[in-house]
Design a protein around this motif. Sequence first.
Motif, PDB file in Angstrom:
ATOM      1  N   LYS A  73      -2.929   6.133   8.202  1.00  0.00           N
ATOM      2  CA  LYS A  73      -3.978   4.580   8.879  1.00  0.00           C
ATOM      3  C   LYS A  73      -4.186   3.843   7.779  1.00  0.00           C
ATOM      4  CE  LYS A  73      -5.982   6.928  11.943  1.00  0.00           C
ATOM      5  NZ  LYS A  73      -6.962   8.234  12.526  1.00  0.00           N
ATOM      6  N   ASP A  74      -4.207   3.822   6.387  1.00  0.00           N
ATOM      7  CA  ASP A  74      -3.983   2.985   5.122  1.00  0.00           C
ATOM      8  C   ASP A  74      -2.803   2.361   4.395  1.00  0.00           C
ATOM      9  OD1 ASP A  74      -6.643   2.594   6.146  1.00  0.00           O
ATOM     10  OD2 ASP A  74      -7.516   4.120   4.994  1.00  0.00           O
TER      11      ASP A  74
ATOM     12  N   LYS B  22      -3.121  -0.945  -3.516  1.00  0.00           N
ATOM     13  CA  LYS B  22      -3.169   0.480  -3.458  1.00  0.00           C
ATOM     14  C   LYS B  22      -2.282   1.627  -3.191  1.00  0.00           C
ATOM     15  CE  LYS B  22      -5.910   3.054  -0.023  1.00  0.00           C
ATOM     16  NZ  LYS B  22      -6.416   2.972   1.423  1.00  0.00           N
TER      17      LYS B  22
ATOM     18  N   LYS C 201       0.559  -0.888  -0.318  1.00  0.00           N
ATOM     19  CA  LYS C 201       0.126  -0.115  -0.260  1.00  0.00           C
ATOM     20  C   LYS C 201       1.454   1.508  -0.223  1.00  0.00           C
ATOM     21  CE  LYS C 201      -3.791  -2.691   2.453  1.00  0.00           C
ATOM     22  NZ  LYS C 201      -4.580  -2.897   3.959  1.00  0.00           N
TER      23      LYS C 201
ATOM     24  N   THR D 166       1.167   1.931  10.797  1.00  0.00           N
ATOM     25  CA  THR D 166       1.032   0.994   9.764  1.00  0.00           C
ATOM     26  C   THR D 166       2.438   1.118   8.860  1.00  0.00           C
ATOM     27  OG1 THR D 166      -0.025   2.806   8.352  1.00  0.00           O
ATOM     28  CG2 THR D 166      -1.324   1.167   9.866  1.00  0.00           C
TER      29      THR D 166
END
Length: 315
Positions: free
Chosen positions: A80-81, A37, A10, A109
Motif C-alpha cells: 500500500k505505501d 522510503k 518508495k 501503487t
Amino acid sequence: MPSDAPVPKKILLFGATGTIGKYILKALIDDKTSFEKIGIFTSPGTSKDKADKMKYLKEKGVEVLVGDVNNEENVKAAYKDYDTVVSALGRNVILAQILLLSLARNSSTIRTFYPSEYGTDIEYAPSSAIEKPHQLKLRVRKHIRENITNLSITYLVTGPYSDLYISKMDTAPQVGSFDVQQRKAVLLGTGKEEVSFTTMTDVGRLLVAALKTPTIENPRTLKVNSFTATPSDILAEFENQMGKKWDVNYTSLGSLKGAEMKAWESNDPFATAYTLRRIWTEGGTLYEKRDNWKIGDPATETLEEQVRKAIEAQT
C-alpha cells in the motif's frame, strides 16, 4: 529520461536478510537520501531470530513489515505505501515471486518490479532453456511475459559473485577453490577461460544505480559486472599479494561435465554449483558489451580488492 518513465521512490525489499539481499539493503541505506522510503518484508521467524538486526534497521529509518510471503493479504497490506518491489528471494522460494507479481499487477501503487535474478543470464543462448538451475527463474519470466503488462520490469543480470568464486571450497574443491592457508588452488578448464564477475557489494550498488535510472524500456535486461578475469588471473593476483607461489591443480571442462552429471544423478546438493561453474567456464557470462554505462557506469570493485578481501577472510 522520458517523462512517463516510472521513478522509483518508495522501495520494498523482499529477501533482505538473505545471501545477496543484505548487500542490496546496505546499498539502499547508504543512498537513502535518493528515496522517500525504504522497507523490508520479512517473516515472523526472521523478525524474531534477528531481533537485534531489525532494531538496527528501524534505527536506520527502514520500515520492517512482518508477514508471510505466501499470504495475499499480508503482501497486499505491505504494497500500500510503496511504488517499487525489489525481490532478492533465494532459489528455494523463487516461485513465490509469481504471487508477488500478480498482486503487484493489481496494486494501485506498485509500478516497478525487480525480480530476483542476480546471477547467470538464464536466456544467454538456446541451450540456456534446458539448464536445470534456470528452470524456476524461467518460469517467473514466462509468467511476466504472459501476464504482466502494466509494471516496469528490470532484470539485473550480474553473473557469478566473485566473493564466492574467489574462496576456499571445502566440500567440493574440484568445482574451483582458492585455499589461502595451504596456498593451493584448483582452477577450472585450462585456467585461461574468461569469466565476468560481480562482487556482492557491487550487486547492491548496481541495483541502486538502476533504480535511479528509470526507463520506458520494458522489460529492461541489464547485464552488468565488476570485472572480467580468468582463473589464472585470480591465482596470479593471490601469488602477487602473498609473495609466494601456490600449488595448482586443474579440473578440465570434460571432468567438470562428468562430475556435474553424477551430481545430478545422485541428488548431490552441490549439483547446481557444478552446472553453474560449467556454464561460466564455457563462456556463459561473456557479452558483446556490458550495460554498466546505461545506469551511469558506477564505480565497481576490482580483482585486486576482491583477492585482498579473500586473504583477510581466510586468515
